[in-house]
Design an enzyme around this catalytic site. Structure first.
Site, PDB file in Angstrom:
ATOM      1  N   TRP A   1     -11.825  -0.141  -7.694  1.00  0.00           N
ATOM      2  CA  TRP A   1     -10.535  -0.061  -7.847  1.00  0.00           C
ATOM      3  C   TRP A   1      -9.901  -0.219  -9.257  1.00  0.00           C
ATOM      4  O   TRP A   1      -9.112   0.387  -9.861  1.00  0.00           O
ATOM      5  CB  TRP A   1      -9.720  -0.726  -7.019  1.00  0.00           C
ATOM      6  CG  TRP A   1      -9.542  -0.638  -5.329  1.00  0.00           C
ATOM      7  CD1 TRP A   1      -9.935  -1.498  -4.610  1.00  0.00           C
ATOM      8  CD2 TRP A   1      -9.563   0.657  -4.717  1.00  0.00           C
ATOM      9  NE1 TRP A   1     -10.098  -0.883  -3.052  1.00  0.00           N
ATOM     10  CE2 TRP A   1      -9.766   0.399  -3.367  1.00  0.00           C
ATOM     11  CE3 TRP A   1      -9.547   1.955  -5.134  1.00  0.00           C
ATOM     12  CZ2 TRP A   1      -9.745   1.532  -2.522  1.00  0.00           C
ATOM     13  CZ3 TRP A   1      -9.347   3.083  -4.306  1.00  0.00           C
ATOM     14  CH2 TRP A   1      -9.313   2.581  -3.155  1.00  0.00           C
TER      15      TRP A   1
ATOM     16  N   ARG B   1     -16.047  -2.373  -4.230  1.00  0.00           N
ATOM     17  CA  ARG B   1     -14.929  -1.519  -4.313  1.00  0.00           C
ATOM     18  C   ARG B   1     -13.873  -2.044  -5.094  1.00  0.00           C
ATOM     19  O   ARG B   1     -12.939  -1.090  -5.596  1.00  0.00           O
ATOM     20  CB  ARG B   1     -14.499  -1.015  -2.762  1.00  0.00           C
ATOM     21  CG  ARG B   1     -13.422   0.006  -2.570  1.00  0.00           C
ATOM     22  CD  ARG B   1     -13.294   0.941  -1.322  1.00  0.00           C
ATOM     23  NE  ARG B   1     -12.732  -0.061  -0.352  1.00  0.00           N
ATOM     24  CZ  ARG B   1     -13.279  -0.574   0.789  1.00  0.00           C
ATOM     25  NH1 ARG B   1     -14.751  -0.243   0.666  1.00  0.00           N
ATOM     26  NH2 ARG B   1     -12.948  -1.309   1.612  1.00  0.00           N
TER      27      ARG B   1
ATOM     28  N   ASP C   1      -6.927  -4.063  -5.431  1.00  0.00           N
ATOM     29  CA  ASP C   1      -6.593  -2.615  -5.104  1.00  0.00           C
ATOM     30  C   ASP C   1      -5.211  -2.136  -5.479  1.00  0.00           C
ATOM     31  O   ASP C   1      -5.104  -1.041  -5.660  1.00  0.00           O
ATOM     32  CB  ASP C   1      -6.644  -2.931  -3.400  1.00  0.00           C
ATOM     33  CG  ASP C   1      -7.766  -3.706  -2.740  1.00  0.00           C
ATOM     34  OD1 ASP C   1      -8.019  -4.663  -3.537  1.00  0.00           O
ATOM     35  OD2 ASP C   1      -7.996  -3.279  -1.804  1.00  0.00           O
TER      36      ASP C   1
ATOM     37  N   SER D   1     -15.613  -3.017   5.524  1.00  0.00           N
ATOM     38  CA  SER D   1     -15.399  -4.655   5.072  1.00  0.00           C
ATOM     39  C   SER D   1     -16.809  -5.253   5.972  1.00  0.00           C
ATOM     40  O   SER D   1     -16.543  -5.498   6.950  1.00  0.00           O
ATOM     41  CB  SER D   1     -14.214  -5.450   5.619  1.00  0.00           C
ATOM     42  OG  SER D   1     -14.397  -6.872   5.393  1.00  0.00           O
TER      43      SER D   1
ATOM     44  N   ASP E   1       0.779  -1.154  -0.008  1.00  0.00           N
ATOM     45  CA  ASP E   1       0.078  -0.094  -0.058  1.00  0.00           C
ATOM     46  C   ASP E   1       0.796   1.302   0.026  1.00  0.00           C
ATOM     47  O   ASP E   1       0.468   2.382   0.311  1.00  0.00           O
ATOM     48  CB  ASP E   1      -0.971   0.032   0.931  1.00  0.00           C
ATOM     49  CG  ASP E   1      -1.946  -0.943   0.811  1.00  0.00           C
ATOM     50  OD1 ASP E   1      -2.607  -0.828  -0.115  1.00  0.00           O
ATOM     51  OD2 ASP E   1      -2.493  -1.792   1.832  1.00  0.00           O
TER      52      ASP E   1
ATOM     53  N   GLY F   1      -9.180 -17.293  -7.816  1.00  0.00           N
ATOM     54  CA  GLY F   1      -9.284 -15.985  -7.275  1.00  0.00           C
ATOM     55  C   GLY F   1     -10.140 -16.367  -5.791  1.00  0.00           C
ATOM     56  O   GLY F   1     -10.574 -17.401  -5.849  1.00  0.00           O
TER      57      GLY F   1
ATOM     58  N   THR G   1     -11.988 -14.039  -2.607  1.00  0.00           N
ATOM     59  CA  THR G   1     -12.264 -12.822  -1.918  1.00  0.00           C
ATOM     60  C   THR G   1     -11.773 -12.517  -0.626  1.00  0.00           C
ATOM     61  O   THR G   1     -11.464 -13.670   0.173  1.00  0.00           O
ATOM     62  CB  THR G   1     -13.716 -12.502  -1.725  1.00  0.00           C
ATOM     63  OG1 THR G   1     -14.035 -11.156  -1.974  1.00  0.00           O
ATOM     64  CG2 THR G   1     -14.435 -13.198  -0.765  1.00  0.00           C
TER      65      THR G   1
HETATM   66  N1  GLY Z   1      -7.382  -1.349   0.133  1.00  0.00           N
HETATM   67  C1  GLY Z   1      -8.333  -1.922   1.014  1.00  0.00           C
HETATM   68  C2  GLY Z   1      -9.660  -1.644   0.789  1.00  0.00           C
HETATM   69  O1  GLY Z   1     -10.178  -1.067  -0.065  1.00  0.00           O
HETATM   70  O2  GLY Z   1     -10.389  -1.745   1.825  1.00  0.00           O
END
Ligand code: GLY
Length: 367
Positions: free
Chosen positions: A225, A221, A149, A334, A89, A207, A209
């Site tokens: 992204w 989200r 992300d 989340s 990040d 993949g 999640t």
């Molecule tokens: N990059 C972490 C999120 O979007 O929660």
């Protein structure tokens, strides 16, 4: 919508708590719509400095400049003290702090800090898999994966190549982008959140999640992204192969918006589901659409961006909650981890970036 009025609201909210956050950062998300104080840790602190730079550019109010410069110093210290730098990040953290500072003020130390952050990100590059590993030790086979992300982290690498003339950053970013396009975007243009490779054969595995509803659903989200990440990759690479994919990924996002244009936290959900939304996903997607519209205008996407922003500004700000120190409510960090709808540091940032883009089409992005 009235863009100036929406900017003024954001200005008032942030100004109210400017002193509270002078020597710290807002928490990742609010509690009862109020952000607490946070150290410079984790992945979200850059968003606050980004907000300060946006408001400085929008208003020329020196108070925002002074606070932004102080936060740049806190990011310099984070690098010196090596606080939580071993994850992908670095882009979220340093594009909106050191790089923004350099782009606006020309500060050489800020430029060097941005390059140092890019070096940390480059250490996450897995040359055999040709991707940037999101989390975990680089030799841990269980962590051999990348996540959607990261499309917002690789612009830091593109920028680092631009500013240093060294192509090593560009090459890693470009390869990561290609690996993402080939694997994390499904045939129907929806996205996986994370994607594993086989650490022995370096072949794509599966993949999975992390924050979405299920492995085969599409986390709202995450799709946002992808929309914005592809637009930023196009900005740096002008790779024409991005364009049809960007179009399909953005269509998928727009086609899964509910009546009021603000998505539920996973695109599997629609009106009547009773599920919470994620306002931050809408704000991120708008930024992507407005970035790409500089190169390729698409009137359907532009209308959708306008509708999302109208809905966000009319229905989803904190204006009925005077005790709040956030701007945009109904962000979802989340749901899978039990979070409730709140203001999020990134939701506030991307909403304000979108307002900046609506106000000034020539705005130079920090990414
Ligand atoms: N990059 C972490 C999120 O979007 O929660």
């Amino acid at each position: 919508m009235n863009t100036d009025k929406a900017i003024l609201y954001a200005y008032d909210v942030v100004k109210k708590s400017l002193d509270d956050f002078y020597d710290c950062f807002p928490t990742e998300q609010s509690e009862n719509l109020v952000f607490g104080k946070f150290e410079n840790v984790s992945w979200t602190t850059g968003f606050y400095e980004g907000i300060l730079w946006l408001l400085y550019e929008l208003t020329e109010d020196k108070k925002f400049y002074r606070s932004a410069k102080h936060h740049s110093a806190l990011f310099h210290k984070r690098l010196q003290d090596r606080v939580e730098l071993e994850h992908h990040d670095m882009g979220f953290l340093f594009s909106l702090s050191s790089v923004a500072d350099y782009k606006i003020t020309g500060d050489e130390q800020a430029r060097l800090d941005g390059i140092e952050a890019a070096e940390w990100l480059l250490r996450r590059y897995q040359p055999k898999g040709r991707f940037i590993q999101a989390w975990g030790a680089m030799d841990d086979p269980e962590s051999y994966r990348f996540i959607v992300d990261c499309m917002l982290n690789i612009p830091l690498l593109f920028w680092a190549s631009e500013t240093t003339g060294d192509s090593k950053y560009y090459n890693a970013a470009y390869n990561h982008m290609k690996t993402s396009i080939d694997n994390i975007i499904r045939h129907d243009a929806s996205s996986y959140h994370t994607f594993f490779f086989d650490p022995v054969t370096n072949k794509p595995l599966r993949g999975e999640t992390h924050q979405g509803f299920s492995d085969d659903s599409c986390w709202a989200r995450g799709q946002a992204w992808a929309v914005y990440g592809l637009a930023l990759c196009y900005r740096y690479t002008r790779d024409e192969a991005i364009l049809p994919l960007y179009t399909r990924v953005t269509e998928y996002f727009i086609d899964h918006l509910p009546v009021d244009f603000v998505p539920y936290w996973d695109l599997i959900f629609g009106d009547g589901s009773g599920e919470p939304r994620d306002t931050s996903a809408a704000a991120i997607a708008v930024c992507g659409i407005l970035e790409m519209s500089k190169y390729h205008e698409n009137s359907v996407f532009s209308d959708a961006a306008q509708n999302m922003m109208t809905s966000l500004s009319e229905k989803y700000t904190t204006k009925s909650f005077p005790e709040s120190n956030g701007i945009l409510k109904d962000g979802m960090y989340s749901r899978k981890h039990g979070h409730e709808p709140e203001c999020t540091s990134w939701g506030d940032y991307f909403y304000l970036e979108a307002l900046m883009r609506m106000k000034n089409k020539d705005w130079n992005p920090y990414w």
